[in-house]
Structure formats: structure tokens, C-alpha cells
Motif scaffolding. Structure first.
Motif, short mmCIF file in Angstrom:
data_model
loop_
_atom_site.label_atom_id
_atom_site.label_comp_id
_atom_site.label_asym_id
_atom_site.label_seq_id
_atom_site.Cartn_x
_atom_site.Cartn_y
_atom_site.Cartn_z
N ILE A 1 -1.31 -2.73 -12.57
CA ILE A 1 -0.84 -2.57 -13.96
C ILE A 1 -1.37 -3.71 -14.82
O ILE A 1 -1.88 -3.49 -15.94
CB ILE A 1 0.70 -2.53 -14.02
N SER A 2 -1.28 -4.92 -14.30
CA SER A 2 -1.76 -6.09 -15.03
C SER A 2 -3.25 -5.98 -15.35
O SER A 2 -3.70 -6.31 -16.46
CB SER A 2 -1.48 -7.36 -14.21
N LYS A 3 -4.01 -5.47 -14.38
CA LYS A 3 -5.46 -5.34 -14.58
C LYS A 3 -5.78 -4.30 -15.64
O LYS A 3 -6.68 -4.51 -16.47
CB LYS A 3 -6.13 -4.98 -13.25
N VAL A 4 -5.06 -3.18 -15.62
CA VAL A 4 -5.28 -2.14 -16.64
C VAL A 4 -4.97 -2.68 -18.03
O VAL A 4 -5.71 -2.43 -18.99
CB VAL A 4 -4.43 -0.89 -16.33
N ILE A 5 -3.87 -3.42 -18.14
CA ILE A 5 -3.50 -4.00 -19.43
C ILE A 5 -4.58 -4.99 -19.90
O ILE A 5 -4.97 -4.99 -21.08
CB ILE A 5 -2.13 -4.70 -19.32
N LYS A 6 -5.07 -5.80 -18.99
CA LYS A 6 -6.09 -6.79 -19.33
C LYS A 6 -7.38 -6.13 -19.79
O LYS A 6 -8.02 -6.60 -20.75
CB LYS A 6 -6.36 -7.69 -18.12
N GLU A 7 -7.75 -5.03 -19.14
CA GLU A 7 -8.98 -4.32 -19.52
C GLU A 7 -8.84 -3.66 -20.88
O GLU A 7 -9.82 -3.52 -21.63
CB GLU A 7 -9.35 -3.29 -18.46
N GLY A 8 -7.64 -3.20 -21.21
CA GLY A 8 -7.38 -2.66 -22.53
C GLY A 8 -7.97 -1.30 -22.84
O GLY A 8 -8.01 -0.88 -24.01
N LYS A 9 -8.39 -0.56 -21.83
CA LYS A 9 -9.01 0.75 -22.07
C LYS A 9 -8.00 1.90 -21.99
O LYS A 9 -8.22 2.96 -22.57
CB LYS A 9 -10.12 0.98 -21.04
N LEU A 10 -6.93 1.70 -21.25
CA LEU A 10 -5.94 2.75 -21.04
C LEU A 10 -4.54 2.24 -21.37
O LEU A 10 -4.29 1.03 -21.32
CB LEU A 10 -5.98 3.23 -19.57
N ASN A 11 -3.66 3.18 -21.66
CA ASN A 11 -2.27 2.85 -21.94
C ASN A 11 -1.43 3.09 -20.69
O ASN A 11 -1.22 4.24 -20.30
CB ASN A 11 -1.74 3.74 -23.07
N PRO A 12 -0.95 2.03 -20.02
CA PRO A 12 -0.11 2.25 -18.83
C PRO A 12 1.15 3.02 -19.21
O PRO A 12 1.91 2.58 -20.08
CB PRO A 12 0.23 0.83 -18.37
N LYS A 13 1.37 4.17 -18.57
CA LYS A 13 2.44 5.06 -18.99
C LYS A 13 3.57 5.16 -17.97
O LYS A 13 4.73 5.00 -18.30
CB LYS A 13 1.86 6.46 -19.24
N CYS A 14 3.22 5.48 -16.72
CA CYS A 14 4.27 5.66 -15.72
C CYS A 14 3.71 5.50 -14.32
O CYS A 14 2.49 5.44 -14.11
CB CYS A 14 4.96 7.02 -15.87
N VAL A 15 4.62 5.44 -13.38
CA VAL A 15 4.30 5.34 -11.95
C VAL A 15 4.83 6.59 -11.26
O VAL A 15 5.98 6.98 -11.49
CB VAL A 15 4.93 4.09 -11.32
N ILE A 16 4.00 7.23 -10.44
CA ILE A 16 4.48 8.27 -9.55
C ILE A 16 4.64 7.63 -8.18
O ILE A 16 3.66 7.32 -7.51
CB ILE A 16 3.53 9.48 -9.48
N ALA A 17 5.87 7.40 -7.78
CA ALA A 17 6.16 6.79 -6.48
C ALA A 17 6.56 7.90 -5.51
O ALA A 17 7.47 8.68 -5.79
CB ALA A 17 7.28 5.77 -6.60
N VAL A 18 5.85 7.98 -4.40
CA VAL A 18 6.02 9.07 -3.44
C VAL A 18 6.92 8.63 -2.28
O VAL A 18 6.75 7.54 -1.74
CB VAL A 18 4.66 9.54 -2.90
N ASP A 19 7.85 9.50 -1.91
CA ASP A 19 8.70 9.27 -0.72
C ASP A 19 7.99 9.88 0.48
O ASP A 19 8.28 11.00 0.89
CB ASP A 19 10.07 9.94 -0.90
N LEU A 20 7.05 9.14 1.05
CA LEU A 20 6.19 9.74 2.06
C LEU A 20 6.87 9.88 3.42
O LEU A 20 7.58 8.97 3.86
CB LEU A 20 4.91 8.92 2.21
N PHE A 21 6.63 11.01 4.05
CA PHE A 21 7.11 11.32 5.41
C PHE A 21 8.64 11.31 5.53
O PHE A 21 9.18 11.24 6.62
CB PHE A 21 6.51 10.36 6.43
N GLY A 22 9.35 11.36 4.39
CA GLY A 22 10.80 11.42 4.42
C GLY A 22 11.50 10.15 3.99
O GLY A 22 12.70 10.15 3.75
#
Length: 374
Positions: free
Chosen positions: A119-140
Motif C-alpha cells: 500500500i505504501s509503495k502504491v501511494i508513493k508511486e502516485g499512479k493509482l488510488n488505493p481503494k480496498c483489500v480483498i482478504a481471502v479466508d484460504l482453506f477454511g
């Protein structure tokens, strides 16, 4: 031997399932029947959330969630690279950019430290707007939402919980599908709670999100069927699938989740001296969508898989290719050097039969066959 024995489950629940289906056939309310409403209410109560909206499948659930949050072109959505394709596919379909994040090699879930860095890197680059995180509950197993939430709060991001595999898991008693600003799940037959076709659900405590998603799921409807106030989707859980899920939800709550955890503990006792077995942090409970061990390398996995097949034991590999190496994302070049844990897992993971109707004799046969094949 079945990898997931749905036939055995049906034989045990046959009387209840058949009666439930017959009622739908007698009533002839195949879309939007009472069972759909009842299921949504029971799912919300089980997960401890205010609202549950059933829908056509888990992919639609993610799509509707992303659309509800206004995700689109120019936005960055942070997704674990070790997951099923739908977690990233839905982001791309909305015109947003996936930022893939490495996973914790013990839990298989998104690494919150690397998430913070990304997230910090995306903000520093300034090309995209950090919007949300998709966090996956993997394997249960639920992702580490208490830690993830600290990261997202730091940057003002929202969380979508992809609980397609996580239904029934929990952290300190709080159930999966309740951790995101919006949470989703799938009722694909092989999931911990599965129907006999496609199905999904969306969960939220936010009244405005629920109202918007309810509209989006049915052609963008307004006050009634032919008042269409926005462009939406056709994504409804049919009444027969809801009727099937109701007795299966009761069985899941009454004993299946308990028995899944007993089987996982038995596997651990038999296998932990020979293999890296799944790690469940203190306070976490997994619903064991899969039981996945880690082997030494790709060659060992191929050898063991072949020998288990000779013994009639089915196995699966979830997942052989990380998201950042999928052909559909062939142009991906962000932070690639920081995605090595997932690449390593893709060569070493092996999932063995897991369902709540495995008996001790079969578990011991699978474990002994694994050890002998090593």
C-alpha cells in the motif's frame, strides 16, 4: 474414495433435503420463495451480522461487493497472490488494478506486513488510488483480520472478506463472513457449506451497502420489479438451492464443523512428524475447506501424488500457479520479487481428502499411505 464425499452427506441428510425440495416443488415458488428469505436470515444470525443477501455464486458476490464500494478504473485493490482466480478476476472486470500481495507461508493467508509495504509503495508511486483489500479466508481459516484492519485503518482502506472457503471459521468466537466492511461466500458444492449447483451470499452490517447490493443483484431494481434505477445484474439464489442449504446449514452448525476439526486434529497427530501440517494460530478456528500439507519440493509432490493415486486416494493441488503468474495477468510487474513465498507454496502444497464423514480407518489409511510414499 472421494476427495469430498457429497454422496455420503446426502445419504445422511436425504430425508430432510428431499422433504425440503418437495415443499418447493409443491409450492412452485422457484425464485424468491420463502426458503430464500429464511436462509438469508439464518445465515446472518449464524455469522453474527445485520444483513445477508443471497446471490447466484461467489464470483457474483465479489463483483456486487466491488461495485457497491465504487471500485473502478484508477483504483488499486490489494489481493493475495495465492488464491482462486475469482478473487482477482472480479477486480479486473471492474476496470481496477490488482496489486498482488504475498502470503504467510504458515497460514497461507495474506501477509499483513507485506500488505502494508505494498500500500505504501502504491501511494508513493502516485499512479493509482488505493481503494480496498480483498482478504481471502484460504482453506477454511480466516485471514488475520485484527492485524489487517490495523493496516487498512492506517491508510483509510475498506476490506472485502472473500470467505468462499472460510464459512464457519472464526477468530476469538467472531465468525468468518463478519470481518469485512462487506464479506462474501460461495455455496459451490465442494465448499464447507455447499448447495447442489451454484450459489453465494454477501454479508454486511451497513444498511446503505445492503440496500444498494439488493438492487444491484436484481437488475438494479428500485421500488418494484419494473422500476430499474441503475444497471445491475441477474444474480439470485433459486429457491431449490436455498431449500437444500437449510438442512445442510443445520447439520454444519450441529456437528459437521466440530467433526471437521476432529478429523484435522487426527491428521495432525498422524502426519506432523513427517510433513508440515496446517498451522492454526491461537484463537482461530478453521472450517477446513481443505487439509493442505507442505512437501519438500515439486518432485516429491509428483511422486507422492502418483503413489497415492495407485492406492485409490484422490489429492488436489490448490494452487499450482499464483495470480501474478496467470496468463491473464501476464503483463503484471509490480513487486514481483516480493511474492516468492506464494511461488514456493505453489510447488509444494498438496491437499488430501477432507470432509466431515471421514472415519478413523480411512484417515489412518490416508496418513499411512502418505508416510509410506514419502
Amino acid at each position: 474414495m472421494q476427495f469430498i464425499d457429497l454422496k455420503k452427506q446426502y445419504n445422511i441428510l436425504k430425508e430432510e433435503i428431499d422433504k425440503s425440495i418437495s415443499k418447493v416443488l409443491d409450492d412452485s415458488h422457484y425464485i424468491g420463495g420463502l426458503e430464500v428469505k429464511q436462509l438469508a436470515e439464518e445465515l446472518a444470525q449464524y455469522c453474527g451480522v445485520k444483513h445477508c443477501l443471497t446471490c447466484g455464486n461467489g464470483t457474483d458476490a465479489l463483483t456486487i461487493a466491488l461495485r457497491c464500494l465504487g471500485v473502478g478504473k484508477g483504483d488499486a485493490v490489494f489481493v493475495p497472490t495465492f488464491t482462486f482466480f475469482a478473487s482477482a478476476e472480479t477486480v479486473a472486470l471492474e476496470g481496477a488494478t490488482c496489486i498482488f500481495v504475498d502470503v504467510d507461508p504458515r497460514t497461507f493467508n495474506i501477509d499483513s506486513v507485506k500488505l502494508d509495504k505494498a500500500i505504501s509503495k502504491v501511494i508513493k508511486e502516485g499512479k493509482l488510488n488505493p481503494k480496498c483489500v480483498i482478504a481471502v479466508d484460504l482453506f477454511g481459516q480466516p485471514a488475520d483480520f485484527p492485524t489487517i484492519r490495523k493496516v487498512t485503518d492506517k491508510y483509510g482502506l475498506l476490506i472485502i472478506e472473500d470467505g468462499a472457503q472460510g464459512f464457519g471459521g472464526s477468530i476469538e468466537g467472531k465468525k468468518a463472513c463478519s470481518f469485512g466492511d462487506i464479506s462474501t461466500t460461495s455455496f459451490f458444492p465442494a465448499k464447507p457449506l455447499g448447495c447442489y449447483g451454484d450459489g453465494g451470499a454477501i454479508f454486511t452490517d451497513n444498511d446503505e451497502y445492503y440496500a444498494l447490493m439488493s438492487s444491484l443483484a436484481v437488475h438494479g431494481k428500485g421500488s418494484y420489479k419494473y422500476d430499474n434505477i441503475r444497471i445491475g445484474y441477474n444474480s439470485r439464489l433459486d429457491t431449490i438451492q436455498a431449500a437444500i442449504l437449510l438442512p445442510k446449514l443445520h447439520a454444519f452448525d450441529n456437528y459437521e464443523l466440530r467433526d471437521r476439526n476432529k478429523i484435522a486434529e487426527k491428521y495432525k497427530q498422524l502426519l506432523e512428524k513427517e510433513f508440515i501440517t496446517p498451522y492454526v494460530p491461537q484463537g482461530f478456528i478453521s472450517s477446513w475447506a481443505q487439509y493442505t500439507i507442505i512437501l519438500d519440493n515439486l518432485e516429491q509432490r509428483e511422486r507422492i501424488q502418483a503413489r497415492l493415486k495407485e492406492n485409490g486416494i484422490p489429492t488436489m493441488i490448490y494452487y499450482p500457479i499464483p495470480m501474478h503468474k496467470q496468463t491473464a495477468f501476464s503483463g503484471y510487474n509490480f513487486n514481483v520479487d516480493d511474492l516468492k513465498e506464494a511461488e514456493n507454496l505453489c510447488d509444494r502444497v498438496l491437499s488430501i481428502p477432507m470432509h466431515p464423514y471421514l472415519d478413523n480407518e480411512t484417515i489412518e489409511f490416508i496418513a499411512n499411505s502418505l508416510i509410506e510414499s514419502k
